[in-house]
Design a protein around this motif. Structure first.
Motif, PDB file in Angstrom:
ATOM      1  N   PRO A  38       0.987  -1.285  -0.019  1.00 36.00           N
ATOM      2  CA  PRO A  38       0.169   0.023   0.015  1.00 36.00           C
ATOM      3  C   PRO A  38       0.804   1.385   0.113  1.00 36.00           C
ATOM      4  N   ALA A  39       1.848   1.249   0.241  1.00 33.05           N
ATOM      5  CA  ALA A  39       2.994   2.535   0.406  1.00 33.05           C
ATOM      6  C   ALA A  39       3.917   2.711  -0.851  1.00 33.05           C
ATOM      7  N   CYS A  40       3.712   1.899  -1.763  1.00 32.23           N
ATOM      8  CA  CYS A  40       4.553   1.690  -2.937  1.00 32.23           C
ATOM      9  C   CYS A  40       4.491   3.227  -3.748  1.00 32.23           C
ATOM     10  N   ASP A  41       3.154   3.604  -3.607  1.00 34.86           N
ATOM     11  CA  ASP A  41       2.912   4.981  -4.359  1.00 34.86           C
ATOM     12  C   ASP A  41       3.574   6.161  -3.509  1.00 34.86           C
ATOM     13  N   GLN A  42       4.122   6.031  -2.550  1.00 32.16           N
ATOM     14  CA  GLN A  42       4.753   7.010  -1.860  1.00 32.16           C
ATOM     15  C   GLN A  42       6.297   7.191  -2.245  1.00 32.16           C
ATOM     16  N   LEU A  43       6.895   6.260  -3.211  1.00 33.79           N
ATOM     17  CA  LEU A  43       8.095   6.125  -3.709  1.00 33.79           C
ATOM     18  C   LEU A  43       8.086   7.271  -4.657  1.00 33.79           C
ATOM     19  N   THR A  60      23.149   2.185  -0.078  1.00 30.20           N
ATOM     20  CA  THR A  60      23.178   3.762  -0.781  1.00 30.20           C
ATOM     21  C   THR A  60      21.974   3.683  -1.506  1.00 30.20           C
ATOM     22  N   ALA A  61      21.225   2.821  -1.922  1.00 32.82           N
ATOM     23  CA  ALA A  61      19.849   2.767  -2.495  1.00 32.82           C
ATOM     24  C   ALA A  61      18.872   3.118  -1.456  1.00 32.82           C
ATOM     25  N   ALA A  62      18.905   3.057  -0.346  1.00 31.95           N
ATOM     26  CA  ALA A  62      17.997   3.143   0.817  1.00 31.95           C
ATOM     27  C   ALA A  62      18.271   4.646   1.206  1.00 31.95           C
ATOM     28  N   GLY A  63      19.599   5.137   0.949  1.00 30.93           N
ATOM     29  CA  GLY A  63      19.622   6.694   1.341  1.00 30.93           C
ATOM     30  C   GLY A  63      18.958   7.670   0.693  1.00 30.93           C
ATOM     31  N   THR A  64      18.657   7.205  -0.777  1.00 33.60           N
ATOM     32  CA  THR A  64      17.628   7.955  -1.487  1.00 33.60           C
ATOM     33  C   THR A  64      16.199   7.686  -1.277  1.00 33.60           C
ATOM     34  N   ASN A  65      16.098   6.982  -0.470  1.00 35.59           N
ATOM     35  CA  ASN A  65      14.471   6.548  -0.413  1.00 35.59           C
ATOM     36  C   ASN A  65      13.847   7.539   0.629  1.00 35.59           C
ATOM     37  N   PRO A  66      12.770   8.261   0.393  1.00 36.45           N
ATOM     38  CA  PRO A  66      12.303   9.016   1.468  1.00 36.45           C
ATOM     39  C   PRO A  66      11.553   8.550   2.679  1.00 36.45           C
ATOM     40  N   LEU A  67      11.436   7.212   2.535  1.00 31.66           N
ATOM     41  CA  LEU A  67      10.684   6.391   3.498  1.00 31.66           C
ATOM     42  C   LEU A  67      11.629   6.125   4.757  1.00 31.66           C
ATOM     43  N   LEU A  68      12.906   6.041   4.128  1.00 36.16           N
ATOM     44  CA  LEU A  68      13.951   5.223   5.129  1.00 36.16           C
ATOM     45  C   LEU A  68      14.920   6.137   5.581  1.00 36.16           C
ATOM     46  N   THR A  69      14.799   7.432   6.007  1.00 38.95           N
ATOM     47  CA  THR A  69      15.741   8.230   6.182  1.00 38.95           C
ATOM     48  C   THR A  69      16.094   7.860   7.672  1.00 38.95           C
ATOM     49  N   SER A  70      15.288   7.679   8.453  1.00 42.93           N
ATOM     50  CA  SER A  70      15.525   7.385   9.832  1.00 42.93           C
ATOM     51  C   SER A  70      16.419   6.020  10.028  1.00 42.93           C
ATOM     52  N   LEU A  71      16.203   4.929   9.226  1.00 45.76           N
ATOM     53  CA  LEU A  71      16.860   3.737   9.043  1.00 45.76           C
ATOM     54  C   LEU A  71      18.237   3.941   8.439  1.00 45.76           C
ATOM     55  N   VAL A  72      18.493   5.008   7.704  1.00 45.09           N
ATOM     56  CA  VAL A  72      19.726   5.075   7.065  1.00 45.09           C
ATOM     57  C   VAL A  72      20.433   5.788   8.146  1.00 45.09           C
ATOM     58  N   GLY A  73      19.817   6.898   8.875  1.00 46.30           N
ATOM     59  CA  GLY A  73      20.591   7.213   9.818  1.00 46.30           C
ATOM     60  C   GLY A  73      21.081   6.262  11.018  1.00 46.30           C
ATOM     61  N   ALA A  74      20.256   5.490  11.423  1.00 46.84           N
ATOM     62  CA  ALA A  74      20.492   4.222  12.355  1.00 46.84           C
ATOM     63  C   ALA A  74      21.703   3.389  11.937  1.00 46.84           C
ATOM     64  N   VAL A  75      21.832   3.202  10.678  1.00 53.51           N
ATOM     65  CA  VAL A  75      22.779   2.256  10.249  1.00 53.51           C
ATOM     66  C   VAL A  75      24.253   2.985   9.786  1.00 53.51           C
ATOM     67  N   GLY A  76      23.834   4.518   9.720  1.00 51.81           N
ATOM     68  CA  GLY A  76      25.043   5.383   9.702  1.00 51.81           C
ATOM     69  C   GLY A  76      25.638   5.272  11.201  1.00 51.81           C
ATOM     70  N   ALA A  77      24.996   5.122  12.002  1.00 57.68           N
ATOM     71  CA  ALA A  77      25.488   5.395  13.562  1.00 57.68           C
ATOM     72  C   ALA A  77      26.405   4.184  13.886  1.00 57.68           C
ATOM     73  N   VAL A  78      26.344   3.167  13.250  1.00 56.80           N
ATOM     74  CA  VAL A  78      27.302   1.772  13.369  1.00 56.80           C
ATOM     75  C   VAL A  78      28.407   1.962  12.307  1.00 56.80           C
ATOM     76  N   ASP A  79      29.589   2.276  12.824  1.00 53.29           N
ATOM     77  CA  ASP A  79      30.727   2.291  11.881  1.00 53.29           C
ATOM     78  C   ASP A  79      30.894   0.970  11.117  1.00 53.29           C
TER      79      ASP A  79
END
Length: 239
Positions: free
Chosen positions: A74-79, A98-117
């Motif tokens: 149901p949320a694919c139309d938000q891409l 890298t792909a997730a970093g461009t996805n507006p649904l996943l900015t918080s996840l990208v930040g969490a992944v980036g917190a782990v070196d």
């Protein structure tokens, strides 16, 4: 299984690279006919190259289109629309972090992944994985103090932190399409997730404590299949 184990597996998989061999044409020993042989070889080489490359290009495009067509939820139309960063056609060519970093649904996840070196690099280098990716509102449900404690712990303990464990709890060490992903699955840390439902009726994933809906599933990236989910699954139990 800790992140170091994934690093070793990724390094080993990198050795198994695909090489394309070019066949060499033999030389004619008859000097009297060498010019004719050379001309014939040149003329025949061009059609050969054209014939071999076109099907390969078509096959690659067809495979990518097929993966994109399998996306559901149901949320694919938000891409973003095709051609924009974070669109399906844009994500398919990039490795997963890298792909997730461009996805507006996943900015918080990208930040969490980036917190782990180093975690983003490891996910990008993995040859084939499946990622259950909590969308932004899922992270917003975590109390701010708890989220800060997780990120502070990641800065201190890196791959041994609770945040690293939770994130790897959302990743499977193989690439699974919407049909193959259904059932009991083993995560990178060796514990279990269970996926139920299907693309038509709806799909859920649970770790026994938290059950998340798949909001947009089967998203292809260069090295992963991504399922955007509605919750952060925190019942991680490393083997």
């Amino acid at each position: 299984m800790k992140l170091q184990t994934l690093r070793r597996g990724t390094a080993a998989a990198a050795i198994l690279t695909l090489s394309l061999g070019l066949a060499a044409c033999g030389e004619d020993d008859d000097s009297a006919s060498s010019d004719t042989t050379s001309d014939n070889t040149s003329e025949s080489a061009a059609p050969s190259d054209t014939g071999s490359s076109a099907p390969a290009e078509e096959e690659t495009s067809s495979a990518a289109a097929g993966d994109i067509d399998a996306v559901f939820g149901p949320a694919c139309d938000q891409l973003p629309a095709d051609g924009e960063p974070g669109s399906l056609t844009g994500m398919v060519v990039d490795p997963v972090a890298t792909a997730a970093g461009t996805n507006p649904l996943l900015t918080s996840l990208v930040g969490a992944v980036g917190a782990v070196d180093g975690l983003a690099g490891v996910l990008n280098d993995a040859p084939a994985i499946t990622v259950f990716a909590p969308y932004n509102d899922a992270f917003a449900e975590i109390p701010e103090a708890d989220l800060k404690a997780l990120t502070d712990g990641a800065a201190k303990d890196g791959v041994d932190s609770d945040l690293a464990t939770i994130l790897q709890h959302h990743v499977l060490p193989e690439r699974l399409d919407p049909e193959a992903v259904v059932g009991d699955q083993t995560t990178l840390i060796g514990d279990k997730l269970t996926v139920t439902g299907d693309a038509e009726s709806g799909m859920q994933v649970t770790d026994g404590k938290v059950t998340a809906d798949v909001l947009c599933g089967g998203i292809p990236t260069a090295n992963a299949t991504v399922y955007v989910i509605s919750k952060v699954m925190t019942n991680a139990k490393p083997a």
